[in-house]
Design a protein around this motif. Structure first.
Motif, mmCIF file in Angstrom:
data_model
loop_
_atom_site.group_PDB
_atom_site.id
_atom_site.type_symbol
_atom_site.label_atom_id
_atom_site.label_comp_id
_atom_site.label_asym_id
_atom_site.label_seq_id
_atom_site.Cartn_x
_atom_site.Cartn_y
_atom_site.Cartn_z
ATOM 1 N N ARG A 36 0.848 -1.189 0.000
ATOM 2 C CA ARG A 36 0.000 0.000 0.000
ATOM 3 C C ARG A 36 0.889 1.246 0.000
ATOM 4 O O ARG A 36 1.976 1.254 0.580
ATOM 5 N N PHE A 38 0.804 5.590 0.599
ATOM 6 C CA PHE A 38 0.014 6.682 1.169
ATOM 7 C C PHE A 38 -0.093 7.810 0.145
ATOM 8 O O PHE A 38 0.908 8.334 -0.333
ATOM 9 N N ALA A 116 -0.292 1.617 10.310
ATOM 10 C CA ALA A 116 -0.864 2.238 9.110
ATOM 11 C C ALA A 116 -2.131 3.028 9.430
ATOM 12 O O ALA A 116 -2.330 4.137 8.925
ATOM 13 N N TRP A 129 -4.566 5.378 2.412
ATOM 14 C CA TRP A 129 -3.778 4.307 1.810
ATOM 15 C C TRP A 129 -4.491 3.777 0.578
ATOM 16 O O TRP A 129 -5.702 3.672 0.555
#
Length: 244
Positions: A36, A38, A116, A129
């Motif tokens: 993932r 950001f 996260a 994300w």
């Protein structure tokens, strides 16, 4: 002597990566892992991109970057490394004839999966994300380089990054892959305590394809914690951590 502090602008572009467990309806099944990135929404027209920030040039570079990451993303447990640099000159204000030297850094930031959600909540920039789908052939060449846009994706739905940002993210992923086999970088993505299965899944996800006998290669670098995992999708397993 010229005061360079007034003519130097140090800009940092952050490429923030983590591993995530993709949504799984059946809790007894092991959730698929994915990379993932950001992504920030930083303009009124809702364009998406990477986070950029001007660094304080009056202090040590590593210290300035660390403080900047903590301030912007609201996390204190992360790994970072400068992976790119672009040097240019520009005039920052009309009427100022002395050109300002702009040094743009590209910094990779790795966040553990457990942190996260904290980043998404505490970040000073509006963002979220997004899943990064990277399929590789036998030679390791990316075949598909795009952000996922699926109905079951609980993150911000994004069609794509601009070409330049997408290229930078892909370069960061390739940088991670080159480091996997001869550094401890994979442990920066994992929780502090993990099972050998979780380690293997994390390594293979970052690598882009399955690596054989990977546990045998790394078993000497980890040690048992004396605890067991919670058995939900699978039976409880021994937990390990990186040897200090």
């Amino acid at each position: 002597m010229e005061d360079t502090s007034k003519t130097l602008k140090l800009v940092n572009e952050y490429i923030v990566l983590t591993l995530g467990s993709k949504p799984e309806v059946n809790f007894r099944k092991v959730a698929e892992k994915g990379i993932r990135v950001f992504i920030s929404e930083y303009k009124e027209n809702r364009e998406t991109g990477l986070v950029e920030s001007v660094l304080d040039t009056s202090e040590n570079l590593d210290s300035a970057i660390r403080k900047d990451i903590e301030r912007i993303f609201g996390v204190d447990d992360f790994y970072f490394e400068i992976i790119g640099m672009l040097d240019s000159y520009m005039n920052c204000d009309i009427g100022i004839r002395v050109p300002t030297r702009c040094l743009k850094l590209q910094t990779l930031v790795i966040i553990r999966q457990s942190n996260a959600a904290k980043l998404a909540l505490n970040a000073h920039v509006k963002g979220s994300w997004a899943w990064l789908n990277i399929i590789r052939d036998d030679e390791g060449t990316p075949l598909e380089e795009k952000l996922a846009n699926k109905p079951d994706n609980p993150t911000l739905v994004i069609d794509e990054l601009c070409n330049s940002h997408m290229e930078e993210v892909m370069k960061a992923v390739e940088w991670v892959r080159h480091k996997l086999y001869f550094t401890n970088l994979v442990f920066s993505f994992l929780p502090e305590s993990f099972t050998l299965k979780e380690f293997e899944e994390a390594f293979n996800t970052l690598n882009g394809h399955e690596a054989t006998t990977i546990k045998k290669k790394w078993i000497s670098k980890v040690e048992e914690t004396g605890e067991m995992s919670n058995g939900l999708a699978h039976r409880p397993a021994k937990l390990y951590r990186l040897k200090v």
